[in-house]
Design an enzyme around this catalytic site. Structure first.
Site, PDB file in Angstrom:
ATOM      1  N   GLY A 297       0.839  -1.189   0.000  1.00 24.76           N
ATOM      2  CA  GLY A 297       0.000   0.000   0.000  1.00 24.76           C
ATOM      3  C   GLY A 297       0.872   1.236   0.000  1.00 24.76           C
TER       4      GLY A 297
ATOM      5  N   GLN B  45       3.113  10.083   1.099  1.00 21.85           N
ATOM      6  CA  GLN B  45       4.426   9.429   1.166  1.00 21.85           C
ATOM      7  C   GLN B  45       5.320   9.785  -0.017  1.00 21.85           C
ATOM      8  OE1 GLN B  45       2.556   5.409   2.111  1.00 21.85           O
ATOM      9  NE2 GLN B  45       4.527   5.232   3.137  1.00 21.85           N
TER      10      GLN B  45
ATOM     11  N   CYS C  21       6.216  -0.209   7.166  1.00 24.39           N
ATOM     12  CA  CYS C  21       5.815   0.955   6.368  1.00 24.39           C
ATOM     13  C   CYS C  21       7.004   1.355   5.506  1.00 24.39           C
ATOM     14  CB  CYS C  21       5.411   2.109   7.280  1.00 24.39           C
ATOM     15  SG  CYS C  21       4.917   3.604   6.396  1.00 24.39           S
ATOM     16  N   LEU C  22       6.729   1.671   4.245  1.00 20.12           N
ATOM     17  CA  LEU C  22       7.807   2.082   3.348  1.00 20.12           C
ATOM     18  C   LEU C  22       8.454   3.384   3.805  1.00 20.12           C
ATOM     19  CD1 LEU C  22       6.083   1.224  -0.047  1.00 20.12           C
ATOM     20  CD2 LEU C  22       7.918  -0.060   1.063  1.00 20.12           C
TER      21      LEU C  22
ATOM     22  N   HIS D 243      -4.074   1.493   8.086  1.00 17.12           N
ATOM     23  CA  HIS D 243      -2.687   1.962   8.006  1.00 17.12           C
ATOM     24  C   HIS D 243      -2.551   3.052   6.945  1.00 17.12           C
ATOM     25  CE1 HIS D 243       1.832   1.271   7.918  1.00 17.12           C
ATOM     26  NE2 HIS D 243       1.609   1.967   6.815  1.00 17.12           N
ATOM     27  N   GLU D 244      -3.087   2.785   5.746  1.00 18.84           N
ATOM     28  CA  GLU D 244      -2.913   3.753   4.648  1.00 18.84           C
ATOM     29  C   GLU D 244      -3.667   5.049   4.928  1.00 18.84           C
ATOM     30  OE1 GLU D 244      -0.585   3.324   2.678  1.00 18.84           O
ATOM     31  OE2 GLU D 244      -0.300   1.215   3.188  1.00 18.84           O
TER      32      GLU D 244
ATOM     33  N   HIS E  17      -2.052   7.646   7.087  1.00 14.95           N
ATOM     34  CA  HIS E  17      -1.089   8.548   6.440  1.00 14.95           C
ATOM     35  C   HIS E  17      -1.736   9.872   6.020  1.00 14.95           C
ATOM     36  CE1 HIS E  17       2.606   6.174   6.113  1.00 14.95           C
ATOM     37  NE2 HIS E  17       1.914   5.130   5.713  1.00 14.95           N
TER      38      HIS E  17
HETATM   39 NI    NI Z   1       2.825   3.216   5.583  1.00 18.24          NI
END
Ligand code: NI
Length: 179
Positions: free
Chosen positions: A47, A52, A101-102, A143-144, A147
């Site tokens: 995701g 981000q 998380c990226l 989670h997404e 952000h």
């Molecule tokens: Ni993330």
């Protein structure tokens, strides 16, 4: 194809509240969505949220596909673009599971999330999305969408004894994906 740099924790742009998308179907929004998929696939994530890559709009993408092998117990999550999402938890029950998380590379933690969720929003053509989900799918969406409100998963961690480096936590086992 445009793979963007993914902002990392500490960058103040990850802490902003993102702005609603005013219009779907614009060339700019379509280009953003393509860039999000290109960037997520290049990074091997499950995701990605527009903030981000430094775009302060309420757009997230998610879906498992080939990374599903890293979540052998999870039901598939369809590749999804979700614009201006609204989340409604169904009940108070929470699950705990590993997340990465990226924007927080190399780390994992156990994060509590609501088990069941209804989410609504728009797809890229402006059609409504309205789904009731649970488990891993509900976790990814929470989670997404966090952000979009400047929340990163470490802010949700309650038990810091289960927060660590992926290669230390999982020296030879299956690794939960970054998402
Ligand atoms: Ni993330």
């Amino acid at each position: 194809m445009a793979v963007h740099e993914i902002l990392r924790m500490g960058d103040p742009r990850l802490l902003r509240r993102a702005e609603p998308v005013a219009r779907t179907g614009t060339p700019e929004l379509d280009a953003l969505i393509r860039d999000l998929f290109d960037t997520m696939h290049a990074a091997g994530g499950a995701g990605l949220a527009a903030p981000q890559i430094g775009v302060n709009l309420r757009v997230v993408i998610f879906g498992t596909g080939e990374v599903l092998t890293r979540y052998p117990d999870a039901a598939p999550v369809p590749p999804t673009v979700l614009i201006n999402p609204v989340l409604e938890r169904l009940g108070q029950e929470q699950d705990e599971d590993w997340e990465g998380c990226l924007s927080v590379p190399g780390l994992r933690a156990i994060v509590p999330r609501y088990r069941a969720l209804r989410y609504r929003g728009l797809d890229p053509s402006g059609q409504p999305i309205d789904r009731t989900v649970e488990g891993f799918h509900a976790r990814v969406v929470q989670h997404e969408c966090d952000h979009l409100d400047g929340m990163l998963y470490p802010m949700r961690v309650r038990d810091f004894s289960r927060f660590g480096f992926t290669d230390v936590l999982f020296p030879e086992g299956l690794k939960p994906s970054d998402d």
